[in-house]
Scaffold this active site. Structure first.
Site, mmCIF file in Angstrom:
data_model
loop_
_atom_site.group_PDB
_atom_site.id
_atom_site.type_symbol
_atom_site.label_atom_id
_atom_site.label_comp_id
_atom_site.label_asym_id
_atom_site.label_seq_id
_atom_site.Cartn_x
_atom_site.Cartn_y
_atom_site.Cartn_z
ATOM 1 N N ASP A 11 0.825 -1.210 0.000
ATOM 2 C CA ASP A 11 0.000 0.000 0.000
ATOM 3 C C ASP A 11 0.859 1.259 0.000
ATOM 4 O OD1 ASP A 11 -2.406 1.360 -0.012
ATOM 5 O OD2 ASP A 11 -2.543 1.442 2.170
ATOM 6 N N ASN A 59 -10.815 -2.349 -4.989
ATOM 7 C CA ASN A 59 -10.096 -1.392 -5.847
ATOM 8 C C ASN A 59 -10.765 -1.232 -7.212
ATOM 9 O OD1 ASN A 59 -6.789 -2.472 -4.692
ATOM 10 N ND2 ASN A 59 -8.083 -0.804 -3.932
#
Ligand code: IPE
Ligand code: IPE
Ligand code: MG
Length: 229
Positions: A11, A59
């Site tokens: 991330d 996502n």
């Protein structure tokens, strides 16, 4: 303490890019470079399996431009790197629901898996359109389809991770302290590490620090110190 399997939530690419006035896709591209180096390092260290969270089922709700950029990078990664995976005897496994991707991407993924399926010592598992809840629901439905009750052993064989070893370590970069729908079933006794480095800044040195800390942890699996194993 032996480490068989490290999993990473990669991330922070977007924040890395934004801080440099670059596009989020540029951040993801930088992230792929780090992924390559960390993969090499894990196998150099003798770790047999590395799983990376590259694209979550959630996502898919990002803006189209970012999704298009990510899919382009995924295609590029698989097609450019396949010769290297074969040369270095690395088995590729893809976790997640690949039906989301168009046929061309699915073919590229399937080819990478089938051409490396016979390698046994090193595995790179890549989570694409992966969500742990979706994985668990798909596994439950597989059991229902064959009308069979499950136990822990047979259920684990219905999950996308069926061919992987137990996960020893999960690392999340980027500073957030959550799993974001990653390996929820598999992480029951995994050691968790959260680091502030944005993924494009993560490096071998930081991974070495994490491994050193892991070696100092006491994994009791519910037992007490003097009756482990
Ligand atoms: C992780 O980086 C990669 C993907 C989720 C595809 P992000 O894109 O989430 O980066 P941040 O968290 O916005 O910085
Ligand atoms: C998790 O990161 C998914 C990947 C790294 C692929 P996100 O950026 O999507 O997670 P949240 O939104 O911060 O929970
Ligand atoms: Mg993020």
């Amino acid at each position: 303490m032996n480490i068989n399997h490290i999993a990473i939530i990669m991330d922070g690419n977007g924040r890395w890019a934004t801080a440099k006035n670059k596009s989020r896709t540029t951040g993801h591209r930088e992230g792929v470079k780090v992924l390559e180096d960390i993969t090499d390092f894990c196998f150099e260290l003798g770790i047999s399996c590395l799983t990376v969270y590259a694209f979550s089922s959630e996502n898919t709700a990002r803006p189209k431009e970012e999704i298009d950029g990510l899919i382009r990078l995924i295609k590029e990664f698989f097609s450019k790197k396949l010769p290297k995976f074969i040369k270095h005897s690395i088995r590729i496994v893809v976790l997640g629901d690949r039906n989301y991707f168009d046929k061309n991407v699915q073919n590229i993924i399937n080819e990478a898996e089938s051409k490396t399926a016979h390698f046994e010592e090193k595995t790179l598992a890549i989570a694409l359109n992966y969500g742990a809840r979706n994985e668990i629901i798909r596994a439950v439905n597989k059991a229902i389809d064959v009308r069979e009750k499950v136990d822990e052993n047979s259920f684990s064989k219905l999950l996308d991770t069926k061919d992987l070893l137990e996960v020893d370590i999960i690392i999340r970069t980027g500073g957030e302290k959550r799993l974001s729908n990653f390996l929820l079933y598999q992480s029951a006794y995994t050691e968790l590490f959260f680091v502030n480095d944005l993924w494009p800044d993560f490096n071998r040195e930081r991974l070495s620090e994490i491994i050193a800390e892991f070696k100092g942890r006491s994994r009791r699996f519910g037992k007490v110190e003097n009756n482990i194993k």
